[in-house]
Scaffold this motif. Structure first.
Motif, short mmCIF file in Angstrom:
data_model
loop_
_atom_site.label_atom_id
_atom_site.label_comp_id
_atom_site.label_asym_id
_atom_site.label_seq_id
_atom_site.Cartn_x
_atom_site.Cartn_y
_atom_site.Cartn_z
N GLN A 1 0.81 -0.94 0.04
CA GLN A 1 -0.12 -0.16 -0.12
C GLN A 1 0.80 1.09 0.06
OE1 GLN A 1 -3.66 -0.01 2.60
NE2 GLN A 1 -2.97 -2.33 3.14
N SER B 1 -7.99 -0.64 -3.48
CA SER B 1 -8.58 0.13 -2.55
C SER B 1 -7.27 0.64 -1.61
CB SER B 1 -9.60 0.03 -1.72
OG SER B 1 -10.70 -0.09 -2.55
N GLY C 1 -6.51 3.71 1.81
CA GLY C 1 -6.79 4.69 2.26
C GLY C 1 -8.38 4.68 2.99
N ASP C 2 -9.21 5.72 2.92
CA ASP C 2 -10.40 5.71 3.71
C ASP C 2 -11.19 4.53 3.13
OD1 ASP C 2 -9.96 7.84 5.17
OD2 ASP C 2 -10.90 9.39 4.11
N THR C 3 -12.08 3.98 3.89
CA THR C 3 -13.19 3.13 3.58
C THR C 3 -14.41 3.69 3.03
OG1 THR C 3 -12.49 1.73 5.72
CG2 THR C 3 -14.66 1.51 4.83
N CYS C 4 -14.74 3.01 2.01
CA CYS C 4 -15.97 3.37 1.28
C CYS C 4 -16.97 2.47 1.21
CB CYS C 4 -15.57 3.89 -0.36
SG CYS C 4 -15.56 2.44 -1.39
N SER D 1 -9.08 0.02 3.42
CA SER D 1 -7.52 -0.22 2.72
C SER D 1 -7.02 -1.28 2.76
CB SER D 1 -6.49 0.68 3.66
OG SER D 1 -5.42 1.39 3.05
N VAL E 1 -17.95 7.64 1.26
CA VAL E 1 -16.72 7.57 1.79
C VAL E 1 -16.64 8.02 3.20
CG1 VAL E 1 -14.20 8.21 1.68
CG2 VAL E 1 -15.45 7.95 -0.35
N ALA F 1 -8.74 6.20 7.14
CA ALA F 1 -7.38 5.92 6.40
C ALA F 1 -6.31 5.67 7.66
CB ALA F 1 -6.87 6.89 5.65
N ARG G 1 -9.20 8.62 -0.19
CA ARG G 1 -9.32 7.21 -0.66
C ARG G 1 -8.67 7.16 -2.24
NH1 ARG G 1 -13.17 4.11 -3.98
NH2 ARG G 1 -12.54 1.72 -3.89
N ASN H 1 -8.47 4.61 -5.59
CA ASN H 1 -8.79 3.27 -5.96
C ASN H 1 -8.16 3.28 -7.33
OD1 ASN H 1 -11.53 2.44 -8.27
ND2 ASN H 1 -10.51 1.21 -6.67
#
Length: 222
Positions: A28, A146, A148-151, A172, A192, A197, A207, A209
Motif C-alpha cells: 500500500q 483500494s 486509504g479511507d473506507t468506502c 484499505s 466515503v 485511512a 481514498r 482506487n
C-alpha cells in the motif's frame, strides 16, 4: 487485520470477488508513493469534465491509455494534450496476482494483460454514480485496489442502475475483481468514510482506487 475479527472473502455475484486486506501495508505504501508521482504528470491528476459540463467529484489520473468520457485515447486532449505515463510492468503483474487470488490459476488469469489503469482519488465528499466500464473492447476482468479511507462500494446488476445491488465496504488494502457474467455490471461509490485511512500507508486522508483493465485497443503507438 483492521479489526478484532477477520473479514471473510466473498463472492458478491458470479465473477465478482471481494478479498479483504489483500495488499500488505508495504505494498500500500508503494502504491501511494507511485500514485503521487503519477499525479504530477505528464498528465496531472484532475477533475474530469463531463460532456454536459458537469465536473466529477473524484480526481483522476490514467496510465497506458487516457480515459475521458466516454472513450480512450493515446493523448489527453481534454487536459493538456500530453501522452499519459506508461503502465509499468510491475503494476500489470500485480493485476495478474490479483486475478490468481480471486479466481485461482485458470481461466482469464493465463492471458490477462492489463494495458491501462484509472486511478481515482476520493476526498471525504467525493462520490461515484452508478455506471458501467464499457469503453473497453475487451471483456477481461477489472481489478480494483483500494488504499486509504473506507468506502461503500455499490455493486449492481448488468441491466440498470437500480436494484438489485449489494453494498460492500471496501477498506484499505482490499481487492475487488469483477469479470465473467459480472464484467459489465453497474457499480458506484455512494459514500466515503473520512478519517478511516491509516497514516501508516502514506495516505493520511482520502481514498485511492486503482482499476486495472484491458482496453483491447492494441499497443499504444510511440
Amino acid at each position: 487485520m483492521s479489526g478484532l475479527f477477520p473479514r471473510p472473502r466473498a463472492v458478491v455475484a458470479p465473477g465478482a470477488v471481494h478479498v479483504p486486506e489483500w495488499l500488505s501495508p508495504q505494498r500500500q505504501r508503494e502504491l501511494v508513493a507511485a500514485c503521487r508521482e503519477w499525479a504530477r504528470g505528464p498528465v496531472p491528476l484532475r477533475h474530469t469534465v463531463l460532456p454536459g459540463g458537469g465536473v466529477m467529484s473524484v480526481q483522476t489520473v490514467c496510465l497506458g491509455w487516457h480515459w475521458q468520457p466516454y472513450r480512450y485515447s493515446r493523448t489527453a486532449d481534454d487536459v493538456n494534450g500530453a501522452r499519459v505515463a506508461e503502465l509499468p510492468e510491475w503494476l500489470a503483474e500485480l493485476g495478474r496476482e490479483a486475478l490468481r487470488e480471486a479466481y485461482g490459476g485458470g481461466g482469464p488469469v493465463r492471458t490477462y494483460a492489463p494495458d491501462t489503469a484509472l486511478i481515482n482519488f476520493y476526498d471525504g465528499t467525493a462520490r461515484m454514480g452508478m455506471h458501467r466500464d464499457k469503453e473497453e473492447r475487451s471483456a477481461a476482468p477489472v481489478v480494483s485496489l483500494s488504499v486509504g479511507d473506507t468506502c461503500v462500494f455499490r455493486f449492481g446488476n448488468t441491466e440498470n442502475r437500480g436494484r438489485p445491488y449489494t453494498d460492500v465496504e471496501l477498506a484499505s488494502g482490499d481487492l475487488f475483481v469483477f469479470g465473467g457474467p459480472s464484467r459489465f455490471a453497474f457499480h458506484g461509490v455512494p459514500k466515503v468514510y473520512p478519517g478511516t485511512a491509516d497514516p501508516a500507508t502514506g495516505l493520511s486522508r482520502g481514498r485511492l482506487n486503482l482499476t486495472l483493465r484491458e482496453t483491447g485497443l492494441g499497443a499504444p503507438g510511440r
